[in-house]
Design a protein around this motif. Structure first.
Motif, mmCIF file in Angstrom:
data_model
loop_
_atom_site.group_PDB
_atom_site.id
_atom_site.type_symbol
_atom_site.label_atom_id
_atom_site.label_comp_id
_atom_site.label_asym_id
_atom_site.label_seq_id
_atom_site.Cartn_x
_atom_site.Cartn_y
_atom_site.Cartn_z
ATOM 1 N N PRO A 136 0.857 -1.187 0.000
ATOM 2 C CA PRO A 136 0.000 0.000 0.000
ATOM 3 C C PRO A 136 0.893 1.237 0.000
ATOM 4 N N SER A 137 0.346 2.371 -0.363
ATOM 5 C CA SER A 137 1.150 3.585 -0.496
ATOM 6 C C SER A 137 1.696 4.078 0.837
ATOM 7 N N PHE A 138 1.075 3.648 1.960
ATOM 8 C CA PHE A 138 1.550 4.119 3.260
ATOM 9 C C PHE A 138 2.745 3.323 3.772
ATOM 10 N N CYS A 139 3.218 2.327 3.006
ATOM 11 C CA CYS A 139 4.422 1.593 3.372
ATOM 12 C C CYS A 139 5.610 2.103 2.563
ATOM 13 N N GLU A 140 6.803 1.853 3.072
ATOM 14 C CA GLU A 140 8.002 2.302 2.375
ATOM 15 C C GLU A 140 8.146 1.606 1.033
ATOM 16 N N ALA A 141 8.835 2.293 0.121
ATOM 17 C CA ALA A 141 9.042 1.764 -1.231
ATOM 18 C C ALA A 141 9.848 0.462 -1.187
ATOM 19 N N ALA A 142 9.781 -0.268 -2.293
ATOM 20 C CA ALA A 142 10.464 -1.556 -2.391
ATOM 21 C C ALA A 142 11.976 -1.387 -2.330
ATOM 22 N N PRO A 143 12.686 -2.436 -1.897
ATOM 23 C CA PRO A 143 14.146 -2.410 -1.988
ATOM 24 C C PRO A 143 14.583 -2.179 -3.434
#
Length: 283
Positions: free
Chosen positions: A108-115
């Motif tokens: 979801p957008s409220f989580c940090e971006a992917a590695p």
């Protein structure tokens, strides 16, 4: 679409068939579904949220009736009204960033971006199904990644696209023309919004019939019944490869018969728990 108030349904997974739970949630146009497992007891609970309109009493009655018809004991059905803030918090508590396959990262957008070494797929809860949490969605994503790594399809059809997660993943993995079709206007809207969030070009259309043309890769994560009903037309859309899921392991044999009778050959089947995916190609 944002619910101002929602009704939360909770049923212990041991008290209801998971496929029946998903069916009742979809039939009542749930805002979304999830599952949670208690860290201490290991007990799994299935959860669904429904938008509350002016007739909350009627909605409660419909949800209870559908739960009982789906096989849940009356004592296992738990309902709770959530306001908008509670609804948002409930989703955020149950949905976290998740690696899928070798390189995909669904969040979801409220989580940090992917590695840095993963492909970021960003979705937000809405009226459409498809967050990557369900085993059939993961099975489809893994199959799409594997086939795209072998050779990115020139064209792709996602039939019953929901949130657009499969179409978006394919586009990010190099698929050319991508068409997403769903019979729910909310899903068409969600697919359009999510494709913009992810910066990919996807054509999203409202419909319940496969188009009369062929695609390099066709994917459909629906249910066994509709997949069998649309087998003649969906099989005819397949130029090279087909991925089907939304299936219980006990339903694979019937799906294989339906699609082999229309000129396709099974190449692979994968399972996760009681769920399965099947892959075909056209020789």
């Amino acid at each position: 679409m944002q619910a101002t108030k929602s009704l939360e349904l909770r049923i212990a997974a041991a008290a209801i068939d998971e496929n029946a739970f998903e069916n009742l949630a979809e039939s009542l146009q749930a805002l979304g579904t999830s599952s949670e497992t208690d860290a201490d007891s290991g007990i799994e609970t299935l959860v669904a949220w429904f938008e509350v309109d002016d007739d909350e009493t009627g909605l409660r009655a419909r949800v209870i009736a559908a739960s009982l018809l789906a096989g849940a004991p009356a004592g296992a059905v738990q309902l709770k009204t959530l306001d908008a803030a509670d609804w948002s918090t409930a989703w955020q508590e149950q949905w976290h960033a998740m690696p899928v396959g070798r390189r995909l990262w669904v969040r979801p957008s409220f989580c940090e971006a992917a590695p840095a070494d993963h492909i970021d797929i960003v979705l937000d809860p809405g009226m459409a199904f498809g967050t990557g949490q369900h085993p059939t969605t993961r099975l489809c994503l893994e199959a799409i990644e594997r086939l795209c790594d072998q050779e990115a399809p020139v064209s792709l059809l996602d039939m019953g696209a929901g949130s657009g997660i499969l179409a978006i993943a394919a586009a990010k993995l190099g698929a050319g023309e991508v068409l997403a079709i769903d019979n729910d206007p909310d899903s068409v809207e969600a697919c359009e919004v999510n494709s913009r969030i992810n910066g990919v070009a996807i054509r999203s259309e409202l419909g319940d019939t496969p188009p009369a043309r062929r695609f390099s890769l066709v994917v459909a994560n629906i249910l066994a019944g509709p997949l069998i009903d649309m087998a003649p037309k969906l099989a005819d859309c397949v130029e090279h490869d087909l991925i089907l899921s939304g299936l219980l392991t006990t339903q694979v044999e019937g799906i294989v018969r339906a699609y082999e009778s229309h000129g396709l050959s099974v190449t692979r089947s994968d399972t996760e728990g009681e769920w399965a995916s099947v892959e075909f190609n056209r020789q």
